[in-house]
Motif scaffolding. Structure first.
Motif, mmCIF file in Angstrom:
data_model
loop_
_atom_site.group_PDB
_atom_site.id
_atom_site.type_symbol
_atom_site.label_atom_id
_atom_site.label_comp_id
_atom_site.label_asym_id
_atom_site.label_seq_id
_atom_site.Cartn_x
_atom_site.Cartn_y
_atom_site.Cartn_z
ATOM 1 N N UNK A 154 24.947 79.131 9.180
ATOM 2 C CA UNK A 154 25.650 80.067 10.061
ATOM 3 C C UNK A 154 27.146 80.121 9.788
ATOM 4 N N UNK A 155 27.775 78.979 9.601
ATOM 5 C CA UNK A 155 29.224 78.938 9.421
ATOM 6 C C UNK A 155 29.655 79.010 7.954
ATOM 7 N N UNK A 156 28.707 79.167 7.017
ATOM 8 C CA UNK A 156 29.046 79.150 5.588
ATOM 9 C C UNK A 156 30.118 80.164 5.215
ATOM 10 N N UNK A 157 29.995 81.398 5.697
ATOM 11 C CA UNK A 157 30.947 82.441 5.326
ATOM 12 C C UNK A 157 32.023 82.666 6.398
ATOM 13 N N UNK A 158 32.127 81.743 7.328
ATOM 14 C CA UNK A 158 33.116 81.865 8.410
ATOM 15 C C UNK A 158 34.388 81.084 8.075
ATOM 16 N N UNK A 159 35.508 81.641 8.487
ATOM 17 C CA UNK A 159 36.785 80.924 8.403
ATOM 18 C C UNK A 159 37.058 80.195 9.707
ATOM 19 N N UNK A 210 27.251 67.490 12.397
ATOM 20 C CA UNK A 210 28.108 66.522 11.692
ATOM 21 C C UNK A 210 27.880 66.482 10.172
ATOM 22 N N UNK A 211 26.739 66.986 9.713
ATOM 23 C CA UNK A 211 26.436 67.003 8.283
ATOM 24 C C UNK A 211 26.897 68.285 7.590
ATOM 25 N N UNK A 212 27.374 69.268 8.355
ATOM 26 C CA UNK A 212 27.857 70.513 7.756
ATOM 27 C C UNK A 212 29.138 70.229 6.990
ATOM 28 N N UNK A 213 29.306 70.899 5.869
ATOM 29 C CA UNK A 213 30.539 70.819 5.077
ATOM 30 C C UNK A 213 31.447 71.962 5.507
ATOM 31 N N UNK A 214 32.372 71.683 6.394
ATOM 32 C CA UNK A 214 33.235 72.736 6.927
ATOM 33 C C UNK A 214 34.702 72.539 6.551
ATOM 34 N N UNK A 215 34.938 71.827 5.451
ATOM 35 C CA UNK A 215 36.315 71.637 4.978
ATOM 36 C C UNK A 215 36.992 72.994 4.815
ATOM 37 N N UNK A 216 38.233 73.079 5.267
ATOM 38 C CA UNK A 216 39.003 74.299 5.128
ATOM 39 C C UNK A 216 38.758 75.322 6.223
ATOM 40 N N UNK A 217 37.816 75.051 7.112
ATOM 41 C CA UNK A 217 37.533 75.966 8.213
ATOM 42 C C UNK A 217 38.208 75.469 9.490
ATOM 43 N N UNK A 218 38.343 76.360 10.444
ATOM 44 C CA UNK A 218 38.967 76.054 11.726
ATOM 45 C C UNK A 218 37.876 76.096 12.793
ATOM 46 N N UNK A 219 37.942 75.184 13.767
ATOM 47 C CA UNK A 219 36.937 75.193 14.834
ATOM 48 C C UNK A 219 37.560 75.176 16.218
ATOM 49 N N UNK A 220 36.748 75.638 17.169
ATOM 50 C CA UNK A 220 37.099 75.581 18.580
ATOM 51 C C UNK A 220 35.825 75.594 19.409
ATOM 52 N N UNK A 221 35.895 75.013 20.604
ATOM 53 C CA UNK A 221 34.716 74.910 21.474
ATOM 54 C C UNK A 221 35.093 75.340 22.892
ATOM 55 N N UNK A 273 33.623 65.621 12.796
ATOM 56 C CA UNK A 273 32.980 64.926 11.673
ATOM 57 C C UNK A 273 32.681 65.856 10.498
ATOM 58 N N UNK A 274 32.986 67.141 10.638
ATOM 59 C CA UNK A 274 32.598 68.132 9.636
ATOM 60 C C UNK A 274 33.667 68.399 8.585
ATOM 61 N N UNK A 275 34.878 67.922 8.814
ATOM 62 C CA UNK A 275 35.977 68.244 7.916
ATOM 63 C C UNK A 275 36.743 69.481 8.337
ATOM 64 N N UNK A 276 36.261 70.179 9.361
ATOM 65 C CA UNK A 276 36.960 71.354 9.875
ATOM 66 C C UNK A 276 38.206 70.907 10.648
ATOM 67 N N UNK A 277 39.153 71.817 10.737
ATOM 68 C CA UNK A 277 40.417 71.562 11.432
ATOM 69 C C UNK A 277 40.341 72.143 12.849
ATOM 70 N N UNK A 278 40.778 71.333 13.824
ATOM 71 C CA UNK A 278 40.824 71.826 15.210
ATOM 72 C C UNK A 278 41.883 72.925 15.291
ATOM 73 N N UNK A 279 41.457 74.091 15.753
ATOM 74 C CA UNK A 279 42.391 75.204 15.878
ATOM 75 C C UNK A 279 42.930 75.374 17.277
ATOM 76 N N UNK A 280 42.196 74.844 18.250
ATOM 77 C CA UNK A 280 42.596 74.953 19.656
ATOM 78 C C UNK A 280 41.903 73.845 20.434
ATOM 79 N N UNK A 281 42.500 73.484 21.542
ATOM 80 C CA UNK A 281 41.902 72.474 22.406
ATOM 81 C C UNK A 281 40.665 73.043 23.100
#
Length: 147
Positions: free
Chosen positions: A45-50, A76-87, A113-121
């Protein structure tokens, strides 16, 4: 163009409404956005997402909703390096004071645990989003796009 994906689970419609507010906020910033229902989310799902967003309610005694369990377990096993996340979480602090938005907290920790960067709290919303919450969600989306 920047792509945002919002994975959401909604039992009462509250979180679906929140996902729609998020979608509109991304569109207002000219971000290509897609909402994905929990049942349709998987490890690609997140493969092509920034920008990767999860919007969820909390089930029972602080549990991740059934339709998001596999996605949560695999996250936690997804490779999301370089992506931004928020919840974003929706909950009821009167009925479940000990578990208010616990699933959102759990997703927030799993993303770390995914390598993604927190973009917002993490954002916690009481039941359905009101006008004040909508403004908070717009700030959330803006933060994600600037991270």
């Amino acid at each position: 163009m920047t792509v945002a994906k919002i994975v959401y689970a909604s039992a009462t419609g509250n979180t679906e409404g929140i996902s729609e507010i998020l979608e509109d906020a991304f569109k207002a910033l000219d971000i290509d956005v897609e909402r994905v229902e929990a049942d349709d989310a998987d490890d690609s799902t997140f493969e092509d997402a920034d920008i990767c967003v999860v919007a969820t309610y909390t089930d029972g005694d602080g549990e991740v909703p059934f339709d998001l369990e596999d996605f949560y377990d695999d996250l936690p096993d997804f490779e999301l390096d370089g992506k931004v996340f928020g919840v974003v979480g929706s909950g009821d602090s009167e009925l479940y004071p000990d578990y208010f938005c616990q699933a959102a907290v759990d997703f927030d920790q799993a993303f770390e645990k995914t390598g993604a960067k927190r973009g917002a709290q993490l954002v916690k919303i009481e039941n359905d989003a009101d006008d004040e919450d909508e403004e908070v969600l717009k700030v959330f989306v803006t933060a994600l796009t600037k991270a």
